[in-house]
Motif scaffolding. Structure first.
Motif, PDB file in Angstrom:
ATOM      1  N   ASN A 291       0.925  -1.283   0.005  1.00 55.48           N
ATOM      2  CA  ASN A 291      -0.106   0.059   0.074  1.00 55.48           C
ATOM      3  C   ASN A 291       0.829   1.535   0.040  1.00 55.48           C
ATOM      4  O   ASN A 291       0.483   2.232   0.452  1.00 55.48           O
ATOM      5  N   GLN A 292       2.087   1.273  -0.651  1.00 61.14           N
ATOM      6  CA  GLN A 292       2.826   2.408  -0.572  1.00 61.14           C
ATOM      7  C   GLN A 292       3.134   2.906  -1.876  1.00 61.14           C
ATOM      8  O   GLN A 292       4.255   3.857  -2.200  1.00 61.14           O
ATOM      9  N   GLY A 293       2.383   2.474  -3.001  1.00 58.09           N
ATOM     10  CA  GLY A 293       2.254   3.363  -4.049  1.00 58.09           C
ATOM     11  C   GLY A 293       2.002   4.808  -4.187  1.00 58.09           C
ATOM     12  O   GLY A 293       1.348   5.177  -3.226  1.00 58.09           O
ATOM     13  N   GLN A 294       2.360   5.438  -5.133  1.00 62.71           N
ATOM     14  CA  GLN A 294       2.223   7.076  -5.166  1.00 62.71           C
ATOM     15  C   GLN A 294       1.368   7.596  -6.235  1.00 62.71           C
ATOM     16  O   GLN A 294       1.355   8.877  -6.173  1.00 62.71           O
ATOM     17  N   GLY A 295       0.678   7.003  -6.977  1.00 64.37           N
ATOM     18  CA  GLY A 295      -0.315   7.914  -7.769  1.00 64.37           C
ATOM     19  C   GLY A 295      -0.937   6.962  -8.832  1.00 64.37           C
ATOM     20  O   GLY A 295      -0.620   5.822  -8.942  1.00 64.37           O
ATOM     21  N   TRP A 296      -1.631   7.536  -9.807  1.00 67.20           N
ATOM     22  CA  TRP A 296      -2.349   6.907 -10.933  1.00 67.20           C
ATOM     23  C   TRP A 296      -1.367   6.634 -12.172  1.00 67.20           C
ATOM     24  O   TRP A 296      -0.987   7.625 -12.985  1.00 67.20           O
ATOM     25  N   GLN A 297      -0.607   5.694 -12.069  1.00 67.17           N
ATOM     26  CA  GLN A 297       0.275   5.145 -13.447  1.00 67.17           C
ATOM     27  C   GLN A 297       0.188   3.709 -13.166  1.00 67.17           C
ATOM     28  O   GLN A 297       0.416   3.037 -12.007  1.00 67.17           O
ATOM     29  N   TRP A 298       0.175   2.919 -14.380  1.00 68.22           N
ATOM     30  CA  TRP A 298      -0.033   1.470 -14.174  1.00 68.22           C
ATOM     31  C   TRP A 298       1.177   0.859 -13.918  1.00 68.22           C
ATOM     32  O   TRP A 298       0.867  -0.408 -13.345  1.00 68.22           O
ATOM     33  N   TRP A 299       2.223   0.983 -14.260  1.00 71.16           N
ATOM     34  CA  TRP A 299       3.436   0.428 -13.821  1.00 71.16           C
ATOM     35  C   TRP A 299       4.697   1.280 -13.735  1.00 71.16           C
ATOM     36  O   TRP A 299       4.661   2.161 -14.191  1.00 71.16           O
ATOM     37  N   GLY A 300       5.644   0.632 -13.258  1.00 69.68           N
ATOM     38  CA  GLY A 300       6.846   1.317 -13.065  1.00 69.68           C
ATOM     39  C   GLY A 300       7.100   1.793 -11.374  1.00 69.68           C
ATOM     40  O   GLY A 300       5.940   2.225 -10.770  1.00 69.68           O
ATOM     41  N   TYR A 378     -10.977 -10.708  -1.474  1.00 73.35           N
ATOM     42  CA  TYR A 378     -10.211  -9.742  -1.766  1.00 73.35           C
ATOM     43  C   TYR A 378     -10.814  -8.357  -1.788  1.00 73.35           C
ATOM     44  O   TYR A 378     -10.155  -7.513  -2.273  1.00 73.35           O
ATOM     45  N   ALA A 379     -11.818  -8.167  -1.035  1.00 72.54           N
ATOM     46  CA  ALA A 379     -12.276  -6.756  -0.705  1.00 72.54           C
ATOM     47  C   ALA A 379     -11.531  -5.945  -0.147  1.00 72.54           C
ATOM     48  O   ALA A 379     -11.165  -6.743   0.894  1.00 72.54           O
ATOM     49  N   GLY A 380     -11.470  -4.956  -0.288  1.00 72.88           N
ATOM     50  CA  GLY A 380     -10.852  -3.877   0.471  1.00 72.88           C
ATOM     51  C   GLY A 380     -11.386  -3.457   1.736  1.00 72.88           C
ATOM     52  O   GLY A 380     -12.408  -3.358   1.876  1.00 72.88           O
ATOM     53  N   LEU A 381     -10.273  -3.396   2.698  1.00 72.40           N
ATOM     54  CA  LEU A 381     -10.850  -2.770   3.950  1.00 72.40           C
ATOM     55  C   LEU A 381     -10.061  -1.411   4.083  1.00 72.40           C
ATOM     56  O   LEU A 381      -9.135  -1.111   3.746  1.00 72.40           O
ATOM     57  N   LYS A 382     -10.877  -0.483   5.065  1.00 73.30           N
ATOM     58  CA  LYS A 382     -10.539   0.685   5.203  1.00 73.30           C
ATOM     59  C   LYS A 382      -9.202   0.705   6.147  1.00 73.30           C
ATOM     60  O   LYS A 382      -8.454   1.825   5.845  1.00 73.30           O
ATOM     61  N   THR A 383      -9.133  -0.188   7.030  1.00 75.73           N
ATOM     62  CA  THR A 383      -7.831  -0.208   7.792  1.00 75.73           C
ATOM     63  C   THR A 383      -6.621  -0.347   6.642  1.00 75.73           C
ATOM     64  O   THR A 383      -5.597  -0.323   6.996  1.00 75.73           O
ATOM     65  N   GLN A 384      -6.701  -0.824   5.534  1.00 74.74           N
ATOM     66  CA  GLN A 384      -5.518  -1.103   4.635  1.00 74.74           C
ATOM     67  C   GLN A 384      -5.130   0.207   3.833  1.00 74.74           C
ATOM     68  O   GLN A 384      -4.226   0.280   3.152  1.00 74.74           O
ATOM     69  N   VAL A 385      -6.082   1.045   3.700  1.00 72.19           N
ATOM     70  CA  VAL A 385      -5.975   2.346   3.096  1.00 72.19           C
ATOM     71  C   VAL A 385      -4.812   3.166   3.530  1.00 72.19           C
ATOM     72  O   VAL A 385      -4.899   3.604   4.716  1.00 72.19           O
ATOM     73  N   GLU A 387      -2.300   6.597   4.264  1.00 75.28           N
ATOM     74  CA  GLU A 387      -2.358   8.100   4.281  1.00 75.28           C
ATOM     75  C   GLU A 387      -1.821   8.886   3.138  1.00 75.28           C
ATOM     76  O   GLU A 387      -2.138  10.075   2.883  1.00 75.28           O
ATOM     77  N   VAL A 388      -1.020   8.164   2.528  1.00 76.18           N
ATOM     78  CA  VAL A 388      -0.421   8.664   1.142  1.00 76.18           C
ATOM     79  C   VAL A 388      -0.780   7.971  -0.061  1.00 76.18           C
ATOM     80  O   VAL A 388      -1.150   6.648   0.103  1.00 76.18           O
ATOM     81  N   GLY A 389      -0.675   8.551  -1.237  1.00 73.33           N
ATOM     82  CA  GLY A 389      -0.983   7.676  -2.571  1.00 73.33           C
ATOM     83  C   GLY A 389      -2.473   7.721  -2.805  1.00 73.33           C
ATOM     84  O   GLY A 389      -3.169   8.397  -2.084  1.00 73.33           O
ATOM     85  N   GLN A 390      -2.700   6.999  -3.775  1.00 76.09           N
ATOM     86  CA  GLN A 390      -3.896   7.062  -4.179  1.00 76.09           C
ATOM     87  C   GLN A 390      -4.839   5.552  -3.879  1.00 76.09           C
ATOM     88  O   GLN A 390      -4.156   4.558  -4.027  1.00 76.09           O
ATOM     89  N   PRO A 391      -5.757   5.630  -2.957  1.00 70.22           N
ATOM     90  CA  PRO A 391      -6.225   4.740  -2.202  1.00 70.22           C
ATOM     91  C   PRO A 391      -6.590   3.564  -3.226  1.00 70.22           C
ATOM     92  O   PRO A 391      -6.408   2.171  -2.782  1.00 70.22           O
TER      93      PRO A 391
END
Length: 523
Positions: A291-300, A378-385, A387-391
């Protein structure tokens, strides 16, 4: 536990600031000076893993397979949302749907990276031990990419070297050649990774046990689709039913893998002891996410590291006090899946979200093809979202591609078909016993039909069911899917002429200068 996350690194050559005509990069890596050092080759290894993480919506193989099976409908927000998913469910998909091109591209990107690694590794300066281990991992990855392609499209190019421009128009290989190559690559992985272990920080790297399990999985699919579905055929690459069973027996007796005590701990919902066992003792091969990605980009790096399928499969418009992240309501579960579970089977309420019971009637938004059930694994939980990046892109749930329960049930199946030591019921009892707890009464014998039904219950929403139906025969696949065809918006179907396979992407046929031929059922 810290997870190792596979991130794409791309070496790009830049011109020297002092002379823009200088053709020799002085500060950056190029193909000519890369693929040499320990760092170079580790980065190339990481790059070979990266395409596994590309699972945006319908470009996710397990997402597509869940919809194509009898587990789920297409869903989405409205009748015009996710039309491509609904067409898959109805057996009406076409070669122009973007999902088929995306899946094709992502897998061949992985194959390209494995091929370039295998071409460069021997001349590199890394240790002989790392050459052996990395080659084993990359050989597995190439087999994994091809295993998805051949089961989806059947008739595919088999590319094992770096192509020159005059070689780009590749024809489809014989199916037997693809299976033979998968077997050969998995044998390299088994040999090279024997007795290799990793630190906790490196969980997710390929092991010999993953390669043994994958060999058995591919054998069972081949035997079902191209053999007699009784374990007597030989998969190209000289893999028999007895050998496939032996591979599984090695995993059972020597790997140290086991079932986690509670089914709940696998999926991060309703934990019995406050833990979520990612990379657990049950995980044979898990595709890593963070959950440490940083934005709307598909890969890289550092974007494509979250499990992007997650936001597609949960309920829509949930209230603030719900544990679930408000998602896009794709893959609503079929009523027949819910009804297939015994009420005392704990897997039912850990596999499916019963929206009215858990969230409350009227407290969530009803989407298209609504059944009241969604993918809980595989449903997302709010506890997994974070504070940074695109949820929407940042869910950390690993995709569990192979787990120990699958080892046990594949072994039970092959024990019934070709085994001689009567362990089938014992393997079956382990899986079913966990689902029912202390109230379970073990059985003394088991049939293939009961094993296949147990696989349905154990692996729902894990992208396995469609392959299990197809390898039992088109009549079994068609009958199962037709049971979910309730008319109206709840229509499901199978393109029988396609024999359970999917179309070669239209743009790939054109790019091949029409060397590729379209599959039956889509011409």
């Amino acid at each position: 536990m810290k997870k190792i996350i596979y991130i794409l690194f791309v070496a790009v050559g830049f011109m020297s600031c002092s002379d823009y005509l200088d053709k020799s990069p002085v500060t950056e890596s190029t193909e000519e000076n890369f693929y040499r050092t320990e760092e170079d080759m580790y980065m190339a290894l990481v790059a070979a893993y990266e395409p596994l993480q590309r699972n945006w919506g319908t470009s996710s193989v397990n997402f597509v397979c869940d919809i194509a099976s009898d587990d789920a409908y297409g869903g989405g927000g409205s009748a015009t949302d996710g039309i491509d998913a609904k067409r898959v469910d109805r057996g009406l998909t076409t070669a122009s749907e973007s999902m088929w091109g995306d899946i094709w591209d992502n897998h061949y990107a992985g194959i390209y990276r494995t091929n370039i690694f295998l071409e460069k590794v021997e001349a590199s300066d890394i240790t002989d031990e790392n050459k052996k281990i990395y080659t084993g991992e990359v050989s597995f990855l190439r087999a994994y990419y091809y295993s998805n392609l051949v089961r989806l499209y059947e008739n595919i190019p088999l590319i094992l070297t770096l192509l020159q421009p005059n070689e780009y128009s590749q024809e489809q290989a014989e199916v037997s050649d693809v299976y033979a190559q998968i077997a050969a690559d998995l044998k390299v992985a088994i040999t090279n990774l024997a007795d290799v272990s990793y630190s906790n920080d490196e969980k997710g790297r390929v092991t010999e046990w993953a390669a043994r399990a994958m060999m058995a999985r591919m054998y069972l699919f081949y035997d079902g689709v191209y053999g007699n579905n009784d374990g007597t055929s030989t998969m190209p690459g000289d893999v028999s039913g007895e050998q496939a069973l032996a591979y599984l027996t090695e995993v059972i007796t020597k790997s140290g893998a086991d079932l986690v005590p509670s089914f709940a701990n696998l999926w991060g919902h309703a934990d019995v002891d406050g833990t979520w066992d990612q990379n657990s003792i049950e995980g044979i091969f898990e595709i890593q996410h963070s959950n440490q990605g940083q934005g709307w980009q598909w890969w890289g790096a550092p974007y494509d590291i979250g499990n992007k399928m997650v936001v597609f499969v949960g309920p829509r418009g949930v209230p603030d006090d719900s544990e679930y992240f408000s998602s896009w309501s794709f893959t609503p579960g079929a009523q027949q899946l819910y009804d297939a579970y015994d009420p005392n089977d704990m897997r039912r309420d850990l596999t499916l979200i019963d929206c009215d019971a858990e969230i409350g009637e009227g407290n969530y938004t009803i989407g298209d093809q609504h059944t009241g059930f969604f993918n809980k694994k595989y449903a997302g939980l709010k506890t997994q979202v974070p504070e940074v990046g695109q949820p929407e892109l940042n869910f950390p749930q690993n995709y569990v591609s192979i787990r120990y329960a699958d080892i046990l049930l594949m072994a039970a199946e092959l024990e019934v078909k070709v085994g001689a030591n009567g362990k089938a019921a014992g393997y079956y009892n382990q899986v079913r016993g966990r689902a029912f707890g202390s109230a379970y009464s073990p059985v003394g014998s088991i049939t293939l039909a009961e094993i296949m039904e147990e696989r349905k219950l154990e692996f729902a929403y894990e992208g396995i069911r469609y392959w299990d139906l197809l390898r039992q025969g088109m009549d079994v696949l068609t009958s199962a899917v037709n049971k979910t065809n309730l008319g109206g918006i709840y229509d499901s179907g199978v393109n029988s002429a396609a024999r359970g396979f999917w179309p070669i992407p239209l743009n790939e046929i054109a790019l091949s200068n029409y060397a590729l031929e379209q599959n039956e059922g889509y011409k």
